[in-house]
Motif scaffolding. Structure first.
Motif, mmCIF file in Angstrom:
data_model
loop_
_atom_site.group_PDB
_atom_site.id
_atom_site.type_symbol
_atom_site.label_atom_id
_atom_site.label_comp_id
_atom_site.label_asym_id
_atom_site.label_seq_id
_atom_site.Cartn_x
_atom_site.Cartn_y
_atom_site.Cartn_z
ATOM 1 N N LEU A 239 1.175 -1.654 -0.132
ATOM 2 C CA LEU A 239 0.342 -0.096 -0.219
ATOM 3 C C LEU A 239 1.327 1.399 -0.045
ATOM 4 O O LEU A 239 0.355 2.523 -0.318
ATOM 5 N N ASN A 240 1.890 1.430 0.378
ATOM 6 C CA ASN A 240 2.915 2.017 0.317
ATOM 7 C C ASN A 240 3.884 2.184 -0.098
ATOM 8 O O ASN A 240 4.509 4.311 -0.120
ATOM 9 N N LEU A 241 4.805 0.789 -1.223
ATOM 10 C CA LEU A 241 5.887 1.000 -2.512
ATOM 11 C C LEU A 241 5.064 0.087 -3.273
ATOM 12 O O LEU A 241 4.859 -0.127 -3.560
ATOM 13 N N ASP A 242 5.913 0.929 -4.166
ATOM 14 C CA ASP A 242 6.073 -0.394 -5.473
ATOM 15 C C ASP A 242 6.765 -1.644 -5.560
ATOM 16 O O ASP A 242 7.263 -1.913 -4.465
ATOM 17 N N THR A 243 6.382 -2.635 -6.084
ATOM 18 C CA THR A 243 6.481 -3.457 -6.283
ATOM 19 C C THR A 243 7.515 -3.993 -5.298
ATOM 20 O O THR A 243 8.325 -5.241 -4.561
ATOM 21 N N ALA A 244 8.541 -4.070 -6.634
ATOM 22 C CA ALA A 244 9.810 -4.145 -6.198
ATOM 23 C C ALA A 244 11.047 -3.731 -4.342
ATOM 24 O O ALA A 244 11.092 -4.427 -3.969
ATOM 25 N N ASP A 245 10.236 -2.742 -4.569
ATOM 26 C CA ASP A 245 10.811 -2.177 -3.220
ATOM 27 C C ASP A 245 10.027 -2.192 -2.345
ATOM 28 O O ASP A 245 10.334 -2.339 -0.652
ATOM 29 N N ALA A 246 8.931 -2.695 -2.438
ATOM 30 C CA ALA A 246 7.846 -3.245 -0.935
ATOM 31 C C ALA A 246 8.754 -5.317 -0.733
ATOM 32 O O ALA A 246 9.025 -4.988 0.280
ATOM 33 N N PHE A 247 9.014 -5.515 -1.818
ATOM 34 C CA PHE A 247 9.560 -7.090 -1.293
ATOM 35 C C PHE A 247 11.086 -6.247 -0.822
ATOM 36 O O PHE A 247 11.454 -7.883 -0.073
ATOM 37 N N ILE A 248 11.961 -5.793 -1.220
ATOM 38 C CA ILE A 248 13.124 -5.483 -0.588
ATOM 39 C C ILE A 248 13.051 -4.680 1.085
ATOM 40 O O ILE A 248 13.663 -5.807 1.696
ATOM 41 N N ALA A 249 12.175 -4.085 1.354
ATOM 42 C CA ALA A 249 11.734 -3.995 2.291
ATOM 43 C C ALA A 249 11.625 -5.258 3.376
ATOM 44 O O ALA A 249 11.512 -5.098 4.651
ATOM 45 N N PHE A 250 10.507 -5.775 2.812
ATOM 46 C CA PHE A 250 9.354 -6.806 3.330
ATOM 47 C C PHE A 250 11.364 -8.245 3.733
ATOM 48 O O PHE A 250 10.954 -8.606 5.166
ATOM 49 N N SER A 251 11.765 -8.340 2.790
ATOM 50 C CA SER A 251 13.309 -9.279 3.044
ATOM 51 C C SER A 251 14.055 -8.926 4.394
ATOM 52 O O SER A 251 14.216 -9.095 5.358
ATOM 53 N N ASN A 252 14.121 -7.428 4.257
ATOM 54 C CA ASN A 252 15.457 -6.810 5.533
ATOM 55 C C ASN A 252 14.110 -6.469 6.884
ATOM 56 O O ASN A 252 14.955 -7.112 7.358
ATOM 57 N N LEU A 253 13.189 -6.637 6.570
ATOM 58 C CA LEU A 253 12.145 -6.500 7.987
ATOM 59 C C LEU A 253 12.106 -7.809 8.409
ATOM 60 O O LEU A 253 12.321 -8.213 10.234
ATOM 61 N N LEU A 254 12.370 -8.926 8.018
ATOM 62 C CA LEU A 254 11.551 -10.260 8.369
ATOM 63 C C LEU A 254 13.769 -10.993 8.919
ATOM 64 O O LEU A 254 13.609 -11.610 9.420
ATOM 65 N N ASN A 255 14.595 -9.929 8.340
ATOM 66 C CA ASN A 255 15.628 -10.540 8.988
ATOM 67 C C ASN A 255 16.510 -9.870 9.980
ATOM 68 O O ASN A 255 16.865 -10.547 10.391
ATOM 69 N N LYS A 256 14.802 -9.329 10.575
ATOM 70 C CA LYS A 256 15.449 -8.607 11.701
ATOM 71 C C LYS A 256 15.647 -9.874 13.041
ATOM 72 O O LYS A 256 13.950 -10.499 12.605
ATOM 73 N N PRO A 257 16.343 -9.349 13.605
ATOM 74 C CA PRO A 257 16.036 -10.420 15.176
ATOM 75 C C PRO A 257 15.063 -10.749 15.709
ATOM 76 O O PRO A 257 15.110 -12.223 15.279
ATOM 77 N N CYS A 258 14.410 -9.781 15.811
ATOM 78 C CA CYS A 258 13.166 -9.860 16.928
ATOM 79 C C CYS A 258 11.852 -10.872 15.775
ATOM 80 O O CYS A 258 11.773 -12.212 15.343
ATOM 81 N N GLN A 259 12.331 -10.460 14.644
ATOM 82 C CA GLN A 259 11.168 -11.438 13.655
ATOM 83 C C GLN A 259 11.326 -12.780 12.696
ATOM 84 O O GLN A 259 10.915 -13.024 12.917
#
Length: 410
Positions: A239-259
């Motif tokens: 809802l806030n990013l283009d598709t490829a950029d959303a994938f990049i943010a998604f992958s990096n978010l889930l790579n955080k220790p807590c997630q």
């Protein structure tokens, strides 16, 4: 008779104002159906009212119109205030967006940690620049490119083509390659993602986009696969990013220790996060903490869903996005601070409930939560315990867990 005379004078094709219209013209406000009340005399074929009764009816009529007019004027004033407030908010958002676009984003590296920017950040990032701010704040430590996304997506599509027609279930003992079978589970979960928006379900405008990002990630990280709850995180990013950029943010978010601890279901590390949370829970809300302990209400009952979806499923979407604003800036600590803010906001209600009602309330929060009120309670939460910050408490508990585990195995 006067009305008929006017018709005769007006001639054919012309209709003079009716008595009802004449009465309405005398009103000094625009009436609704409740105030368009016309007091008329009895028809000529009926006996006239006694003077006393006519006076009484006239008085009742005037009182009814006066009350209705007073009510409508009050409602009009309320609508005017709401409109003024909305215009004020929109103007504030526009000014903030201009500040972010012209001053902050062009000088991100030097301004992102300044006090002024942090204050603006806390107030909420304007929707028009939210995606850009999130991308910069989350970063791209994994160095994912648009080309890599396209490669993962192509692999996911190949997997979908070769999928068996029978439903696939995820086996806990499956190999890393087999966990890509969770691609099939994505289809089952997408239909449950923000169903009230009707844009991520099959046939909706974002169905294929959400499907693509989740499928590409499953092929990018087959060791993690797809876990229920990921669809909500990906949907908010879409809802806030283009598709490829959303994938990049998604992958990096889930790579955080807590997630990563939660999505890989690392029970030991999850318990460490819960234990750290309880340290600050007891520090900030000792009365409610004691009540939960007495009722044996453990943090996993409500925290798991909140953390798995980063509050996007539990809070109203606009409020969840504001939580994301600060989470992207402050990291995992803010997720637990928000949890304490929610508990603080509803402390009086929760202390009067038993285990069942507490669990039901926290797993299904109210639909309408005042954003400013919640953030006021979040701001009041102190993330220090015995002069130790969140990271220090978490690290100490991790070391304790590492020391205890070998002892228990013996």
């Amino acid at each position: 008779k006067e009305y008929e005379t006017q018709i005769d004078r007006a001639g054919p094709g012309h209709s003079p104002s009716s008595p009802r219209q004449s009465v309405r013209k005398n009103l000094d406000f625009e009436p609704n159906s409740t105030t368009a009340l016309i007091l008329e005399a009895r028809p000529a074929n009926l006996p006239a009212k006694p003077a006393e009764e006519a006076q009484k009816h006239r008085q009742q009529y005037e009182e009814m119109v006066a009350q209705a007019k007073k009510r409508e004027l009050k409602e009009a004033q309320k609508r005017r205030k709401q409109l003024e407030l909305r215009c004020k908010v929109e103007e504030s958002i526009g000014n903030a967006a201009q500040t972010w676009n012209q001053e902050i984003l062009p000088n991100w590296s030097t301004m992102c940690n300044s006090r002024r920017v942090r204050d603006l950040w806390w107030q909420g990032v304007p929707p028009s620049v939210r995606g850009k701010v999130w991308s910069l704040a989350v970063g791209n430590e994994l160095n994912i490119t648009h080309e890599l996304y396209n490669i993962c997506l192509a692999r996911a599509r190949d997997k979908w083509k070769s999928m068996p027609t029978e439903p696939v279930t995820e086996d806990a003992g499956s190999s890393l390659a087999d966990r890509e079978a969770s691609l099939e589970l994505i289809k089952l979960d997408i239909s449950r993602t923000f169903p009230h928006l009707c844009i991520f379900q099959q046939g909706g405008p974002y169905y294929d986009v959400l499907h693509s990002i989740l499928g590409a990630y499953t092929c990018y990280r087959p060791d993690v696969g797809y876990v229920q709850g990921m669809s909500f995180i990906a949907a908010v990013l879409i809802l806030n990013l283009d598709t490829a950029d959303a994938f990049i943010a998604f992958s990096n978010l889930l790579n955080k220790p807590c997630q990563m601890a939660f999505f890989r279901v690392d029970h030991s590390l999850m318990l460490t996060y819960f234990a750290a949370f309880e340290v600050f829970f007891d520090e900030n809300l000792p009365k409610l903490f004691a009540h939960f302990k007495e009722n044996k209400l453990t943090p996993d009952i409500y925290l798991i869903d909140w953390i798995f979806t980063l509050y996007s499923k539990s809070l109203p979407l606009d409020l969840a996005c504001r939580v994301w604003d600060v989470f992207c800036r402050d990291g995992d600590e803010f997720l637990f601070r928000v949890a304490l803010g929610i508990l603080r906001l509803y402390e009086d209600v929760l202390t009067r409930m038993d285990f069942i009602h507490n669990a039901q309330f926290l797993t299904r929060l109210p639909d309408h939560i005042p954003p400013d009120q919640l953030f006021s309670h979040i701001h009041a939460v102190h993330m220090t315990s015995k002069n130790r910050k969140w990271a220090q408490v978490l690290q100490a508990l991790q070391k304790e867990q590492e020391w205890i585990s070998p002892v228990l195995k013996r």
